[in-house]
Design a protein around this motif. Structure first.
Motif, PDB file in Angstrom:
ATOM      1  N   GLU A  83      -7.866   4.887  -0.990  1.00 41.22           N
ATOM      2  CA  GLU A  83      -7.813   5.626   0.264  1.00 41.22           C
ATOM      3  C   GLU A  83      -8.188   4.779   1.474  1.00 41.22           C
ATOM      4  O   GLU A  83      -7.700   5.018   2.583  1.00 41.22           O
ATOM      5  CB  GLU A  83      -8.749   6.836   0.192  1.00 41.22           C
ATOM      6  N   ASN A  84      -9.053   3.781   1.273  1.00 38.66           N
ATOM      7  CA  ASN A  84      -9.566   3.024   2.414  1.00 38.66           C
ATOM      8  C   ASN A  84      -8.995   1.625   2.561  1.00 38.66           C
ATOM      9  O   ASN A  84      -9.092   1.031   3.642  1.00 38.66           O
ATOM     10  CB  ASN A  84     -11.096   2.942   2.319  1.00 38.66           C
ATOM     11  N   PHE A  85      -8.402   1.069   1.488  1.00 35.78           N
ATOM     12  CA  PHE A  85      -7.868  -0.289   1.567  1.00 35.78           C
ATOM     13  C   PHE A  85      -6.382  -0.366   1.230  1.00 35.78           C
ATOM     14  O   PHE A  85      -5.800  -1.453   1.254  1.00 35.78           O
ATOM     15  CB  PHE A  85      -8.660  -1.226   0.648  1.00 35.78           C
ATOM     16  N   GLY A  86      -5.782   0.767   0.895  1.00 33.99           N
ATOM     17  CA  GLY A  86      -4.346   0.785   0.659  1.00 33.99           C
ATOM     18  C   GLY A  86      -3.969   0.596  -0.796  1.00 33.99           C
ATOM     19  O   GLY A  86      -4.751   0.120  -1.617  1.00 33.99           O
ATOM     20  N   VAL A  87      -2.735   0.955  -1.086  1.00 35.08           N
ATOM     21  CA  VAL A  87      -2.232   0.931  -2.467  1.00 35.08           C
ATOM     22  C   VAL A  87      -2.059  -0.494  -2.979  1.00 35.08           C
ATOM     23  O   VAL A  87      -2.338  -0.781  -4.146  1.00 35.08           O
ATOM     24  CB  VAL A  87      -0.895   1.699  -2.553  1.00 35.08           C
ATOM     25  N   ARG A  88      -1.608  -1.416  -2.121  1.00 32.38           N
ATOM     26  CA  ARG A  88      -1.314  -2.771  -2.595  1.00 32.38           C
ATOM     27  C   ARG A  88      -2.564  -3.470  -3.127  1.00 32.38           C
ATOM     28  O   ARG A  88      -2.555  -4.015  -4.248  1.00 32.38           O
ATOM     29  CB  ARG A  88      -0.698  -3.594  -1.465  1.00 32.38           C
ATOM     30  N   LEU A  89      -3.641  -3.503  -2.335  1.00 37.43           N
ATOM     31  CA  LEU A  89      -4.874  -4.138  -2.799  1.00 37.43           C
ATOM     32  C   LEU A  89      -5.421  -3.435  -4.038  1.00 37.43           C
ATOM     33  O   LEU A  89      -5.916  -4.089  -4.960  1.00 37.43           O
ATOM     34  CB  LEU A  89      -5.920  -4.131  -1.687  1.00 37.43           C
ATOM     35  N   THR A  90      -5.317  -2.126  -4.049  1.00 39.28           N
ATOM     36  CA  THR A  90      -5.788  -1.367  -5.207  1.00 39.28           C
ATOM     37  C   THR A  90      -4.991  -1.733  -6.453  1.00 39.28           C
ATOM     38  O   THR A  90      -5.555  -1.892  -7.542  1.00 39.28           O
ATOM     39  CB  THR A  90      -5.661   0.143  -4.942  1.00 39.28           C
ATOM     40  N   PHE A  91      -3.682  -1.891  -6.299  1.00 39.65           N
ATOM     41  CA  PHE A  91      -2.827  -2.241  -7.435  1.00 39.65           C
ATOM     42  C   PHE A  91      -3.227  -3.593  -8.023  1.00 39.65           C
ATOM     43  O   PHE A  91      -3.381  -3.732  -9.242  1.00 39.65           O
ATOM     44  CB  PHE A  91      -1.359  -2.275  -6.995  1.00 39.65           C
TER      45      PHE A  91
END
Length: 422
Positions: free
Chosen positions: A93-101
């Motif tokens: 939610e706070n750093f975006g889907v790409r970094l999370t992926f």
């Protein structure tokens, strides 16, 4: 705002001493379980190697590592109680889907290696007693799968807490090894270590096995699912962290007092259990082997569960042991897949399991700074945490942990690149 929506999670209710004790016993679980799973097959192997190769020289590292572990896990407990969300959820939610992926891919790979290590530990511990891995590993895999898939959160937690008690086998093993306690105390309070690549690799392994990335994701998710009061949860976290490193202390002591003193080389925790028999007696060896089996089976249940929590949270899928398979299909599919794949790899004839068990711990040490940076950025966000952001002292301790871990990881990467590490 979440801080206002969840006041129960942050304030201990009034009551007498016994009421507080009873409330703690109800809340107890996520912190103690997470910390104890940390002493898994790979961790026990790392501690055994540290004791056998370096004697008591690295015992002192458990003191700062325990402090760092408390700091990190307490932040997870606080974030879970205040926001009501898991760590992977907050990162997405706070750093975006790409970094999370990218973070989840790294975590998934590291946890697969760790899961393989757990089933290798199950196999190795019972092969000491002459039982084939082709019987024990499939049975162990079926048991841990059944426990989570067909159990409620409360039942699963009770089984996990029972497994924590069996770690006392390592305390008994350390006492039976009859070390010179005066020497142990002196070594524990006098920091010293060689700066060669092999010793630094061991230091990274100790950090990686004691503070592993999966722990932050699992503990926060478990706290959110259980919905616990924060003050009691903090006590749960602190007591769990201290207990797990006391167990680590006795593992190192047992191997240092016997194997290092006798110049006996080992490569695994199973080797340590077998080598202890002539040096410290059959009871000490049997306790060590039983401890390895318990730790491996326990961790083979929790590690895939932690990975399923993390990945499903990150992708916005339903999670939770309280849900049935039809309610959280991705969660249970990922859990099942990790168990099946981890067990299957161990059963492949001739596969080199020792590098997997040891290097998976080092991989944890390399991945950890990434997770800690995410945590520190999140917990200092006032829009998320309100008045429960880190204080100056907590931030200082956390950033020192990140800096030291990152430095050790960088040293290891350079040593491996130039072929200096053994």
């Amino acid at each position: 705002m979440e801080v206002e929506a969840r006041p129960r999670a942050l304030t201990a209710r009034a009551g007498g001493r016994w009421q507080h004790v009873l409330r703690f016993l109800v809340v107890m679980g996520p912190g103690i379980i997470t910390a104890n799973v940390d002493n898994d097959a790979g961790g026990i192997t790392t501690y055994s190697l540290a004791g056998a190769r370096y004697g008591y020289a690295l015992v002192w590292t458990l003191v700062p590592i325990t402090v760092a572990l408390v700091v990190v896990q307490e932040m997870c407990a606080r974030m879970g109680a205040v926001t009501g969300k898991g760590l992977a959820d907050l990162i997405r939610e706070n750093f975006g889907v790409r970094l999370t992926f990218y973070a989840m891919v790294l975590l998934l790979l590291a946890d697969l290696g760790n899961t393989v290590a757990e089933f290798a530990g199950v196999a190795a511990s019972l092969e000491i007693f002459g039982v084939s891995r082709y019987a024990t590993v499939p049975l162990a895999a079926a048991f841990v799968w059944w426990l989570v898939v067909y159990g409620s959160y409360r039942r699963v937690e009770k089984v996990f807490l029972l497994a924590c008690l069996f770690y006392l086998a390592y305390v008994a093993s350390g006492v039976l090894a009859a070390p010179g306690w005066t020497n142990v105390l002196r070594e524990s309070t006098a920091p010293h270590a060689r700066l060669d690549a092999a010793c630094v690799t061991m230091l990274v392994g100790l950090v990686g096995t004691t503070i592993a990335p999966w722990m932050q994701f699992y503990q926060q998710a478990a706290i959110v699912e259980k919905g616990v009061d924060y003050p009691y949860s903090r006590l749960d976290v602190v007591s769990g962290c201290i207990f797990t490193d006391v167990v680590a202390f006795f593992i190192i002591v047992a191997c240092a007092a016997t194997l290092h003193a006798g110049g006996v080389p080992i490569e695994t925790a199973a080797d340590a259990a077998q080598a202890l028999r002539p040096l410290a007696g059959a009871h000490c060896a049997a306790l060590f082997a039983f401890g390895l089996f318990n730790a491996s089976l326990f961790s083979a249940s929790v590690l895939p569960l932690a990975t399923a929590y993390s990945v499903c949270e990150a992708l916005g899928w339903e999670t939770g042991v309280s849900k049935r398979m039809r309610e959280a299909p991705h969660f249970y599919a990922l859990y099942t897949g990790l168990i099946v794949l981890g067990a299957a790899i161990v059963l492949v004839p001739g596969i080199p399991l020792i590098p997997v068990m040891y290097l998976s711990q080092v991989a944890n040490g390399v991945l950890l700074p990434v997770v800690l940076v995410f945590m520190l950025l999140l917990i200092n966000r006032r829009d998320l945490m309100g008045e429960y952001t880190n204080g100056t002292a907590m931030n200082a301790a956390a950033w020192v942990t990140v800096a030291v871990t990152s430095g050790l990881s960088l040293y290891l990467a350079v040593a491996v690149f130039f072929g200096a590490a053994s």
